[in-house]
Write a protein that holds these residues in place. Structure first.
Motif, mmCIF file in Angstrom:
data_model
loop_
_atom_site.group_PDB
_atom_site.id
_atom_site.type_symbol
_atom_site.label_atom_id
_atom_site.label_comp_id
_atom_site.label_asym_id
_atom_site.label_seq_id
_atom_site.Cartn_x
_atom_site.Cartn_y
_atom_site.Cartn_z
ATOM 1 N N TRP A 63 -4.089 -10.327 -4.574
ATOM 2 C CA TRP A 63 -4.184 -8.721 -5.113
ATOM 3 C C TRP A 63 -3.985 -8.784 -6.617
ATOM 4 O O TRP A 63 -4.665 -8.138 -7.255
ATOM 5 C CB TRP A 63 -3.607 -7.830 -4.387
ATOM 6 C CG TRP A 63 -1.893 -7.933 -4.396
ATOM 7 C CD1 TRP A 63 -0.906 -8.516 -3.550
ATOM 8 C CD2 TRP A 63 -1.335 -7.199 -5.661
ATOM 9 N NE1 TRP A 63 0.185 -8.461 -4.090
ATOM 10 C CE2 TRP A 63 0.226 -7.464 -5.419
ATOM 11 C CE3 TRP A 63 -1.422 -6.480 -6.476
ATOM 12 C CZ2 TRP A 63 1.181 -7.246 -5.990
ATOM 13 C CZ3 TRP A 63 -0.348 -6.014 -7.722
ATOM 14 C CH2 TRP A 63 0.694 -6.269 -7.137
ATOM 15 N N ALA B 40 -1.740 7.544 -2.053
ATOM 16 C CA ALA B 40 -1.832 6.636 -1.229
ATOM 17 C C ALA B 40 -0.765 6.818 0.026
ATOM 18 O O ALA B 40 -0.751 6.061 1.028
ATOM 19 C CB ALA B 40 -1.238 5.364 -1.682
ATOM 20 N N ILE C 25 -6.914 -7.327 -9.253
ATOM 21 C CA ILE C 25 -6.715 -6.243 -10.153
ATOM 22 C C ILE C 25 -6.726 -6.601 -11.794
ATOM 23 O O ILE C 25 -7.475 -6.070 -12.424
ATOM 24 C CB ILE C 25 -5.254 -5.601 -10.044
ATOM 25 C CG1 ILE C 25 -5.528 -4.918 -8.509
ATOM 26 C CG2 ILE C 25 -4.805 -4.520 -10.679
ATOM 27 C CD1 ILE C 25 -3.897 -4.232 -7.884
ATOM 28 N N SER D 264 4.855 1.265 -4.212
ATOM 29 C CA SER D 264 4.380 0.125 -4.242
ATOM 30 C C SER D 264 4.058 -0.787 -5.672
ATOM 31 O O SER D 264 3.410 0.330 -6.737
ATOM 32 C CB SER D 264 2.817 0.117 -3.601
ATOM 33 O OG SER D 264 2.044 -0.911 -3.942
ATOM 34 N N MET E 22 1.922 -2.653 -6.404
ATOM 35 C CA MET E 22 0.478 -2.968 -6.688
ATOM 36 C C MET E 22 -0.273 -1.666 -7.237
ATOM 37 O O MET E 22 -1.025 -1.809 -8.175
ATOM 38 C CB MET E 22 -0.259 -3.257 -5.260
ATOM 39 C CG MET E 22 -1.660 -3.448 -5.334
ATOM 40 S SD MET E 22 -2.668 -3.427 -3.746
ATOM 41 C CE MET E 22 -2.387 -1.774 -3.206
ATOM 42 N N LEU E 23 0.199 -0.372 -6.815
ATOM 43 C CA LEU E 23 -0.305 0.824 -7.403
ATOM 44 C C LEU E 23 0.208 0.798 -8.898
ATOM 45 O O LEU E 23 -0.674 1.689 -9.591
ATOM 46 C CB LEU E 23 0.228 1.916 -6.347
ATOM 47 C CG LEU E 23 -0.055 2.135 -5.046
ATOM 48 C CD1 LEU E 23 0.401 3.393 -4.308
ATOM 49 C CD2 LEU E 23 -1.850 2.013 -5.081
ATOM 50 N N GLY F 167 -9.348 3.949 -6.519
ATOM 51 C CA GLY F 167 -7.991 3.001 -6.715
ATOM 52 C C GLY F 167 -7.499 3.069 -5.154
ATOM 53 O O GLY F 167 -6.874 2.012 -4.783
ATOM 54 N N LEU F 168 -7.604 4.343 -4.576
ATOM 55 C CA LEU F 168 -7.164 4.182 -2.959
ATOM 56 C C LEU F 168 -8.062 3.395 -2.323
ATOM 57 O O LEU F 168 -7.341 2.857 -1.020
ATOM 58 C CB LEU F 168 -7.226 5.640 -2.490
ATOM 59 C CG LEU F 168 -6.415 6.737 -3.281
ATOM 60 C CD1 LEU F 168 -6.511 8.016 -2.776
ATOM 61 C CD2 LEU F 168 -4.822 6.262 -3.341
ATOM 62 N N ALA G 211 -6.990 -0.057 -2.889
ATOM 63 C CA ALA G 211 -5.581 -0.367 -2.307
ATOM 64 C C ALA G 211 -5.780 -0.795 -0.710
ATOM 65 O O ALA G 211 -5.102 -1.579 -0.477
ATOM 66 C CB ALA G 211 -4.820 0.801 -2.782
ATOM 67 N N LEU H 152 0.740 -1.298 -0.002
ATOM 68 C CA LEU H 152 -0.120 0.066 0.073
ATOM 69 C C LEU H 152 0.935 1.223 0.101
ATOM 70 O O LEU H 152 0.561 2.189 -0.789
ATOM 71 C CB LEU H 152 -0.777 0.206 1.340
ATOM 72 C CG LEU H 152 -1.691 1.260 1.322
ATOM 73 C CD1 LEU H 152 -2.666 1.593 0.277
ATOM 74 C CD2 LEU H 152 -2.434 1.303 2.856
ATOM 75 N N GLN I 155 -5.610 -5.168 1.062
ATOM 76 C CA GLN I 155 -4.757 -5.565 2.268
ATOM 77 C C GLN I 155 -5.393 -6.888 2.743
ATOM 78 O O GLN I 155 -4.408 -7.777 3.162
ATOM 79 C CB GLN I 155 -4.713 -4.598 3.440
ATOM 80 C CG GLN I 155 -4.209 -3.536 3.114
ATOM 81 C CD GLN I 155 -2.583 -3.227 2.994
ATOM 82 O OE1 GLN I 155 -2.075 -3.612 4.211
ATOM 83 N NE2 GLN I 155 -1.957 -2.871 2.050
ATOM 84 N N TYR J 25 -2.313 -1.212 -10.727
ATOM 85 C CA TYR J 25 -3.685 -0.752 -10.931
ATOM 86 C C TYR J 25 -3.677 0.507 -11.607
ATOM 87 O O TYR J 25 -4.472 0.625 -12.640
ATOM 88 C CB TYR J 25 -4.185 -0.310 -9.340
ATOM 89 C CG TYR J 25 -5.418 0.588 -9.419
ATOM 90 C CD1 TYR J 25 -6.460 -0.118 -9.682
ATOM 91 C CD2 TYR J 25 -5.362 1.860 -9.661
ATOM 92 C CE1 TYR J 25 -7.590 0.565 -9.675
ATOM 93 C CE2 TYR J 25 -6.678 2.533 -9.766
ATOM 94 C CZ TYR J 25 -7.733 1.888 -9.850
ATOM 95 O OH TYR J 25 -8.959 2.527 -9.770
#
Length: 643
Positions: free
Chosen positions: A547, A212, A551, A191, A193-194, A573-574, A577, A187, A581, A197
Motif C-alpha cells: 500500500w 473511514a 499511495i 491509521s 495509511m490514512l 480516498g475512502l 483505503a 483502514l 486491503q 494518503y
C-alpha cells in the motif's frame, strides 16, 4: 532449477509490463519526454518487484530521469532533490506518524492480546464460529490500537491458530480470519495509511479519520457475518466450543457462596445480609458487588448527562443595546428603500451653496422636547433586575427511546449475569475496555475537534505508556525496543515520501502526468467509468505492490484527474483505503500470508492460506461496491461534524 509458482507469476507480470511499454513506444511516431516518463514508471514497478528497496529506488530513478529532463544539468537535479526533501520533512502532518507507531509498539508489548482473545471467545461462546468471530474482533481492536499488521497477524497466528486447529476448525477459514482481521488496522483509524494518503493528496486527515470509521466497521461486520454464515452452513468447518473451553474457574472465595445461584446480583445481596458470608470476607463481597453494579452506574451517568444536554435552554436573542432601534421602526418607509426612479440629482439650490447659519440658529431636532427625562431610580432598578431565565426544553422522544432501550438491555444483562459470566465480564474489564478507552480517547479528540492528529497521537503515546505500566510491562528493554522500531518505521515512511516527491517531480517534468491525463480524457469516461477504471488498476497493483508504494507512486497520478470527473478526494480516498486491503491479501506478495506462514504449524501450507484469503478479498469488493452505492456510509460523519 525449478521456480516456485509465485516466482513464475512475478516474472510473467514483469514481462507483461515491459512488453506493454515496448508496444506503446513502438507505436509512437516520435519518442517524447512523456514516453520516457512512462518508461520510468514501468521500471520502478519492475525494480520493486525484483526486491530493490522502494524508497531508494524511487530516489535513484527520480534523480536519473530528472537529470535527463533537465538536459543533463546536475545543479538543477541536486536542487530539486534538496527542495523535495525539505518540503516533505517540513510537513506537520507527518509528525503524528512516529507517535502513533510508538503507541502501537507499546500496546503490543503490554501483552494485552492474549487476555483480550480469551475474554472475547468466552463471551461469544454461544455464537456460531465463536473462535473465528473472536479472532476477528480481537484483530480489529488490537490492529486499531497498534496499526501494525505484521505484529497483529503474527501474534494471532501464535495464539488463535493452534486453538482453532485444535477445536477442529478448517485451516482455510482459520487462516482467512486471522489475515483479514489483522489487515483492518490499515483502514480503521487511527491509521498510518490514512495519514500518508492525506499528506499525498492534500486531504484533511481529520476528515479521513471520520470518514473511514463506518466503512471500517462495515468491513469488519461483513467478515463476521461471513464467518457466522459458514459456521451455520458447514458446521464441520467451525464446530462449537467444547464444554471445558466455555467454563471459567471461579475464585475460591466466590465459589463458597455461588454454588446453586442462578443470578449474581441477588446472590451477592443475599450473602451480604445472610449467614452465607460467614466464611467470605465482606470486602470481597463488596468488591464483587461494585463490579456488578458498574454497568448500572455508567448507564445512570450517561442518561443524566445526556438529559442535561438535550434539555439545556436554547440560546436566546442577543440583548438589545439602549438607544438602538430597528431600522424603519419610526419611519414610514419601513427601513431601507430604493432611490427614486429618476436617478441621482443635484440637490436644489446647489448653485447657491453657502455656509450653515451660526451656532445660535442651531436647535434641537423636532420632537426632542417631547421626550420625558429619564428617572434615575427607574433606570437603576432596571439595570439591577436579573435577566429573564430561559426556559428549559423538554427531552425529545428519541432520548426516551434511547433510555428505554438501554434500560431493557441493562435488565437483560442482570437477568443473565451468572457468576461464570461475571468472571468473563471482569476479564473484559481488564483487557477489552482499557484498549477501547485508549482508542476512543484518541479518535474522539480528533473527530470532535478537541485536538489535532499530532496532539491526539501524543495522547495515545502517553496512553500506551500508562497501559504498559498498568500491566507491569513498562521496562527499559520494552521502551528501548519500541523506540528503535518506531524510528525504523518512521524513517521508512519519511524516506518513502522523499523518494515519492523526487519521483513525482521527475514524472511531471518529463510530461508523463500530462500524457496520462490526455490518455484518460481521450476515452471520454463518465464519473462511474473513471472510478471503476481507477479502482481496478489499484486492485491489480495490489498484487505485486504494497500500500505504501501504491499511495506514494500512483496517487499523485490519479488525484489531479479528480476535479475533471467531479470526484471528491475524500470519497476517493475512502474507496482507495478499502481497496488497499487487497495489498496484504492478494498473492503473490500478500505479506499477511507470509507473516502467518512463519508462525503456523508445518502442515499448514502457503496455498491453504492463500485459499482462505480469497473469500475475504471478495468481501472487500462487496464493501467497495456498497460504499460506492451508498456514499453516506463514508461521508455522513465528516459532513455532520465539519461541513
Amino acid at each position: 532449477m525449478k521456480l516456485r509458482k509465485e516466482l513464475w507469476f512475478g516474472f510473467t507480470l514483469m514481462a507483461l509490463i515491459l512488453a506493454g511499454i515496448a508496444v506503446v513506444l513502438g507505436r509512437a511516431e516520435t519518442i517524447t519526454n512523456g514516453h520516457i516518463g512512462l518508461l520510468m514508471l514501468a521500471l520502478i514497478v519492475v525494480a520493486i518487484m525484483l526486491g530493490f528497496p522502494t524508497a531508494f529506488t524511487l530516489m535513484g530513478m527520480g534523480m536519473i530521469f530528472t537529470w535527463l529532463a533537465y538536459e543533463r544539468d546536475t545543479g538543477k537535479t541536486l536542487d530539486l532533490m534538496v527542495q523535495s526533501a525539505f518540503k516533505v520533512m517540513s510537513n506537520d502532518v507527518l509528525i503524528s506518524i512516529p507517535l502513533f507507531v510508538f503507541m502501537g509498539y507499546l500496546v503490543e508489548r503490554a501483552n494485552l492480546i492474549e487476555k483480550l482473545f480469551k475474554s472475547l471467545h468466552l463471551a461469544m461462546a454461544r455464537v456460531p464460529g465463536s473462535l473465528a468471530v473472536a479472532t476477528l474482533f480481537t484483530c480489529a481492536i488490537f490492529a486499531t490500537a497498534t496499526g501494525i499488521v505484521g505484529a497483529v497477524v503474527t501474534l494471532m497466528g501464535l495464539l488463535a491458530l493452534p486453538q482453532m486447529l485444535k477445536s477442529g476448525y478448517d485451516i482455510r477459514l482459520s487462516a482467512g480470519a486471522i489475515t483479514a482481521g489483522g489487515c483492518l488496522g490499515i483502514l480503521i483509524p487511527p491509521s498510518v495509511m490514512l495519514i500518508v494518503y492525506g499528506a499525498t493528496a492534500g486531504v484533511s486527515v481529520v476528515q479521513l479519520y471520520a470518514g473511514a470509521f463506518f466503512p471500517g466497521l462495515m468491513l469488519a461486520g461483513l467478515y463476521v457475518l461471513f464467518v457466522i454464515g459458514v459456521a451455520l452452513i458447514k458446521p464441520g468447518w467451525a464446530p462449537p466450543l467444547a464444554p471445558e473451553l466455555r467454563t471459567v474457574r471461579l475464585p475460591l472465595a466466590t465459589a463458597r457462596f455461588a454454588e446453586g445461584a442462578q443470578r449474581a446480583l441477588p446472590a451477592l445481596l443475599q450473602a451480604l445480609k445472610g449467614r452465607r458470608n460467614a466464611d467470605v470476607p465482606t470486602g470481597h463481597l463488596l468488591r464483587q458487588l461494585a463490579v456488578v453494579l458498574l454497568p448500572a452506574l455508567v448507564f445512570a451517568l450517561v442518561a443524566v448527562g445526556a438529559h442535561r444536554v438535550v434539555t439545556a435552554p436554547a440560546a436566546g436573542p442577543a440583548p438589545a443595546i439602549e438607544g438602538l432601534t430597528e431600522l424603519g421602526a419610526a419611519g414610514d418607509a419601513g427601513g431601507l428603500a430604493e432611490p427614486p426612479a429618476g436617478g441621482l440629482e443635484e440637490p436644489p439650490g446647489s448653485a447657491d451653496l453657502s455656509e450653515p447659519p451660526g451656532a445660535e440658529a442651531l436647535g434641537e431636532p423636532p420632537g426632542a422636547e417631547a421626550a420625558p427625562p429619564a428617572d434615575p431610580a427607574t433606570a437603576a432598578a432596571a439595570a439591577a433586575a436579573p435577566p429573564a431565565e430561559a426556559q428549559a426544553r423538554s427531552a425529545p422522544r428519541g432520548y426516551w427511546i434511547g433510555v428505554g432501550t438501554g434500560a431493557v438491555a441493562l435488565l437483560a444483562f442482570y437477568a443473565l449475569l451468572s457468576f461464570q459470566r461475571l468472571e468473563i465480564f471482569k476479564m473484559l474489564l481488564s483487557s477489552f475496555f482499557p484498549l477501547m478507552a485508549l482508542i476512543m480517547a484518541v479518535l474522539g479528540s480528533i473527530v470532535f475537534g478537541l485536538a489535532t492528529p499530532t496532539e491526539a497521537a501524543a495522547v495515545g503515546a502517553l496512553g500506551g505508556f500508562v497501559l504498559a505500566a498498568a500491566y507491569r510491562q513498562l521496562t527499559f528493554n520494552v521502551v528501548k525496543e519500541s523506540v528503535f522500531l518506531t524510528a525504523k518505521t518512521s524513517a521508512m515512511v519519511c524516506w518513502l515520501f522523499v523518494g515519492s516527491a523526487i519521483f513525482s517531480s521527475a514524472f511531471a517534468l518529463l510530461g508523463g502526468q500530462e500524457l496520462v491525463e490526455q490518455w484518460v480524457l481521450s476515452m471520454n469516461l463518465t464519473k462511474t467509468e473513471f472510478l471503476l477504471l481507477s479502482q481496478v488498476l489499484i486492485f491489480i497493483l495490489g498484487w505485486p505492490l504494497e500500500w505504501t508504494e501504491i499511495i506514494v507512486i500512483f496517487m499523485p497520478i490519479f488525484v489531479p484527474l479528480l476535479d475533471h470527473f467531479g470526484v471528491d478526494p475524500l470519497f476517493f480516498g475512502l474507496l482507495v483505503a478499502l481497496n488497499l486491503q487487497t495489498a496484504f491479501l492478494s498473492p503473490p506478495v500478500a505479506m499477511a500470508a507470509f507473516y502467518l506462514k512463519g508462525v503456523s504449524p508445518p502442515h499448514v501450507t502457503l496455498n491453504q492460506i492463500f485459499a482462505g484469503m480469497l473469500p475475504f478479498m471478495g468481501i472487500q469488493i462487496i464493501a467497495i461496491a456498497l460504499l460506492y452505492a451508498f456514499p453516506a456510509i463514508g461521508l455522513w460523519l465528516p459532513q455532520l461534524l465539519y461541513r
